[in-house]
Every structure is written in C-alpha cells, then in structure tokens.
Design a protein around this motif. Structure first.
Motif, PDB file in Angstrom:
ATOM      1  N   ILE A 195       0.845  -1.198   0.000  1.00  0.00           N
ATOM      2  CA  ILE A 195       0.000   0.000   0.000  1.00  0.00           C
ATOM      3  C   ILE A 195       0.879   1.246   0.000  1.00  0.00           C
ATOM      4  O   ILE A 195       0.621   2.212  -0.732  1.00  0.00           O
ATOM      5  CB  ILE A 195      -0.936   0.008   1.218  1.00  0.00           C
ATOM      6  N   TRP A 196       1.916   1.217   0.822  1.00  0.00           N
ATOM      7  CA  TRP A 196       2.840   2.360   0.886  1.00  0.00           C
ATOM      8  C   TRP A 196       3.586   2.551  -0.429  1.00  0.00           C
ATOM      9  O   TRP A 196       4.031   3.654  -0.743  1.00  0.00           O
ATOM     10  CB  TRP A 196       3.842   2.146   2.013  1.00  0.00           C
ATOM     11  N   SER A 197       3.725   1.493  -1.210  1.00  0.00           N
ATOM     12  CA  SER A 197       4.507   1.587  -2.443  1.00  0.00           C
ATOM     13  C   SER A 197       3.780   2.336  -3.549  1.00  0.00           C
ATOM     14  O   SER A 197       4.413   2.900  -4.442  1.00  0.00           O
ATOM     15  CB  SER A 197       4.883   0.187  -2.945  1.00  0.00           C
ATOM     16  N   ILE A 198       2.434   2.340  -3.512  1.00  0.00           N
ATOM     17  CA  ILE A 198       1.693   2.868  -4.656  1.00  0.00           C
ATOM     18  C   ILE A 198       0.728   3.997  -4.317  1.00  0.00           C
ATOM     19  O   ILE A 198       0.546   4.927  -5.106  1.00  0.00           O
ATOM     20  CB  ILE A 198       0.942   1.709  -5.379  1.00  0.00           C
ATOM     21  N   CYS A 199       0.088   3.951  -3.144  1.00  0.00           N
ATOM     22  CA  CYS A 199      -0.936   4.960  -2.833  1.00  0.00           C
ATOM     23  C   CYS A 199      -0.390   6.376  -2.643  1.00  0.00           C
ATOM     24  O   CYS A 199      -1.036   7.330  -3.082  1.00  0.00           O
ATOM     25  CB  CYS A 199      -1.741   4.533  -1.616  1.00  0.00           C
ATOM     26  N   PRO A 200       0.762   6.570  -2.001  1.00  0.00           N
ATOM     27  CA  PRO A 200       1.242   7.951  -1.843  1.00  0.00           C
ATOM     28  C   PRO A 200       1.474   8.652  -3.179  1.00  0.00           C
ATOM     29  O   PRO A 200       1.083   9.810  -3.352  1.00  0.00           O
ATOM     30  CB  PRO A 200       2.547   7.777  -1.061  1.00  0.00           C
ATOM     31  N   GLN A 201       2.092   7.964  -4.127  1.00  0.00           N
ATOM     32  CA  GLN A 201       2.420   8.619  -5.393  1.00  0.00           C
ATOM     33  C   GLN A 201       1.246   8.656  -6.365  1.00  0.00           C
ATOM     34  O   GLN A 201       1.186   9.518  -7.249  1.00  0.00           O
ATOM     35  CB  GLN A 201       3.603   7.919  -6.060  1.00  0.00           C
ATOM     36  N   THR A 202       0.271   7.752  -6.204  1.00  0.00           N
ATOM     37  CA  THR A 202      -0.840   7.672  -7.156  1.00  0.00           C
ATOM     38  C   THR A 202      -2.057   8.456  -6.705  1.00  0.00           C
ATOM     39  O   THR A 202      -2.674   9.154  -7.507  1.00  0.00           O
ATOM     40  CB  THR A 202      -1.228   6.202  -7.400  1.00  0.00           C
ATOM     41  N   ILE A 203      -2.416   8.350  -5.421  1.00  0.00           N
ATOM     42  CA  ILE A 203      -3.594   9.069  -4.951  1.00  0.00           C
ATOM     43  C   ILE A 203      -3.274  10.089  -3.865  1.00  0.00           C
ATOM     44  O   ILE A 203      -4.180  10.707  -3.304  1.00  0.00           O
ATOM     45  CB  ILE A 203      -4.696   8.097  -4.462  1.00  0.00           C
ATOM     46  N   GLY A 204      -1.984  10.262  -3.562  1.00  0.00           N
ATOM     47  CA  GLY A 204      -1.572  11.343  -2.683  1.00  0.00           C
ATOM     48  C   GLY A 204      -1.787  11.115  -1.201  1.00  0.00           C
ATOM     49  O   GLY A 204      -1.744  12.070  -0.416  1.00  0.00           O
ATOM     50  N   PHE A 205      -2.009   9.878  -0.761  1.00  0.00           N
ATOM     51  CA  PHE A 205      -2.202   9.602   0.659  1.00  0.00           C
ATOM     52  C   PHE A 205      -0.858   9.405   1.354  1.00  0.00           C
ATOM     53  O   PHE A 205       0.024   8.729   0.833  1.00  0.00           O
ATOM     54  CB  PHE A 205      -3.046   8.339   0.846  1.00  0.00           C
TER      55      PHE A 205
END
Length: 335
Positions: A195-205
């Motif tokens: 989750i940490w690998s993709i959500c921060p850069q894709t949806i800004g969380f």
C-alpha cells in the motif's frame, strides 16, 4: 410579474434544486445519475450538519474497491515479481510449490490452475508467496521494488500501467469526502509495504492514512542506520473480516461513519461502521462489468451465495459497477 411567470419561475427553481447540476454533484461526474449517487450526495450533506468534523472518518478497502484487483491484485503481482527475482538467481527454489506457482503466475497472471487451486493439504500457497516474496530484503527496499514494478508493468487486457488502475469514480468520491472535511483512510488486507509503495504517489495519501496487514519486521542497527528486515510472518490480526475492524480501531482510535468495500471480507468494517452513534453509510462495490473491467463474485475462496442477504438485512448499499460508474478509468491513464 404576472401569475404565470411567477409559477414558471417557482417550478424552474424547484427543478434546479432537485437536478444534479450543483458543484457537489459535479464532483461525482464519473458516476451515473442514479439513486445510489443521490444517496451518497445526501449523506455527505447530512454529515456536514450532524457529524462533528473530528468524527468524520471514512474507510475504503483498496484491492477491488478503489483499484483493480484482477487477474492479480497489487500485492500478489509484486509478490510474484519478487519470487521471480529469487528463482532466476536460485533455480533450485523451483523445487518448492510456492515458487512453481509463482512461476506460473509470472507467465500467466490469470492462470486458474493456481488461482483456483491454491490450497493444497491445508497450506495456503498464495499466502506463502506473499510472505516469502521479499524476505530477507529490507522493508524500505521492498517498497521501492514494488513501486518500480507497479509503475512499469502493464495490464494485458487494458494495456494500462498497473499502478494507474484506480477507479475514477472512487477517486472522485474520496476527493468529495475530503473536501467535506472527512478524514479518509485506505484499509487493505494487503501488506502495508505494498500500500505504501503505490498509494502515496498515485492518490496522494501519506503513510499514516494507509492501513494494511503488517508483515513482521526485525530491526537491525548498523553503521548508524536502521534496517527493517522482513520476516516470514505477520503481526496479527490480518486485515480481513473482524481483523480489519480491530486494526481500524487500533490505528485510528475512532469508529468510522463511512465505509466502502467490495468483498464479504469487508463485512467486519461494515459492522464496525454501523455501530457509529452518528449517521453512517456502508457501500459495497459489485464487479459485474466484464467489458470495462472484470466480472467476479464478491468473495474470495469459500463461496458466500447469500452475500446479498447481508446487504439487505443490514441496509448496506450495493453499488453495481455496470450501472453506477459512468467511466471506470481516468482517460489520461489509458495508453
């Protein structure tokens, strides 16, 4: 102004107030204008009046709820990649069944000889693939590896980058909630690192708003640095069913008022949300669109044929992708 003009003006004003053309409705432009969409908008408006800002907590499942999970969900896709990296360097690993399964999925992510037969003699080989994929790699290294793979690999059916396969209607809904001062969390059965690998850069969380199953880590302090070595185990409970409820409460410290999932494994967080003292809403995305996405039942493993009964009894809302989503993917993400 004569009487007829006054009547026309009054009717026009009434129609305008009932027609989804205001700014809030525009925020859900990727949704079809249906009673479900209106229920969501009505709830958000109600929450502004009746729920204090500090208690406006919303939780969303990730795989299959805000992002595509078929034929492989992000966690399994990256785990297969990790196993592939291992057996290429050490071919003898292919003597083990989990590596044989990983090789099959690497060659064909939709291989039903694996996906429909992953329990053998009581051993869950998909779980084994996930737990062994990056051990004993440093945790942050595994996050970087997963991010790189997800942002470079395409889905074969839609020719889209895997990491871009988030549903536009769901991202719009999250944005609407945030604009109305909801604190939104992604709560997934997948490992936290994925989750940490993709959500921060894709949806800004940020990471604080991403709650996953926690893989066991061992801290190693050397050369002035901390290395978090991944172990072949998890910190219980797994983020599924009632385990998801416990992890939500432990991480947030509050009971959500809004929950959106897509499988019977999300019923735990639905039940938790339904106990809120405030107006609450629970929704379940039903994947019934095999043209624009993939069609499959809302359970994994053991069949739950009466799943709709639970929705009806508890007054949880079924959201059929085929009729509720005007669009599925963001246009800019289509290649």
């Amino acid at each position: 102004m004569n009487k007829n003009v006054m009547i026309i003006a009054a009717v026009t004003a009434l129609l305008f107030s009932c027609t989804p053309n205001n700014k809030q409705d525009d925020a859900l432009s990727a949704w079809n204008d249906t009673p479900v969409k209106q229920q969501i908008l009505n709830y958000v408006a109600l929450a502004q009046k009746e729920i204090p800002v500090e208690d406006r907590v919303a939780v969303f499942d990730m795989d299959g709820t805000i992002a595509c999970e078929t034929p492989l969900w992000f966690e399994m896709a990256t785990a297969v990649y990790g196993m592939h990296q291992q057996y290429v360097k050490q071919p003898e690993l292919l003597k083990l069944k989990e590596y044989q399964y990983a090789k099959k999925l690497w060659e064909n992510p939709a291989d039903t000889t694996v996906l429909n037969h992953w329990m053998v003699d009581g051993v869950n080989y998909l779980d084994s693939i996930i737990l062994k994929a990056f051990t004993p790699v440093d945790f942050e290294t595994s996050i970087d590896m997963s991010a790189k793979y997800l942002m470079e690999t395409k889905d074969k059916k839609f020719n889209m980058i895997l990491g871009d396969m988030f549903y536009e209607p769901m991202l719009e809904l999250i944005e609407l909630l945030q604009k109305n001062e909801f604190d939104v969390y992604i709560v997934s059965g997948s490992m936290t690192g994925v989750i940490w690998s993709i959500c921060p850069q894709t949806i800004g969380f940020n990471r604080a708003h991403l709650i996953g199953t926690r893989q066991a880590l061992t801290p190693i302090y050397q050369d002035g640095k901390t290395i978090l070595r991944i172990e072949k185990a998890i910190f219980p409970p797994k983020n599924d069913g009632n385990g998801k409820s416990l992890n939500i409460y432990n991480a947030i410290g509050k009971i959500p008022v809004f929950a959106f999932g897509n499988t019977t494994g999300d019923f735990g967080m639905f039940h938790l949300t339904a106990t809120s003292k405030y107006p609450h809403m629970e929704l379940m995305l039903n994947h019934d669109d095999d043209q624009r996405e993939y069609a499959y039942p809302p359970y994994h493993g053991t069949a739950v044929p009466a799943w709709q009964d639970s929705l009806e009894i508890n007054k949880w809302i079924q959201v059929d992708m085929s009729t509720q989503f005007k669009t599925v993917w963001k246009e800019k993400n289509k290649i």
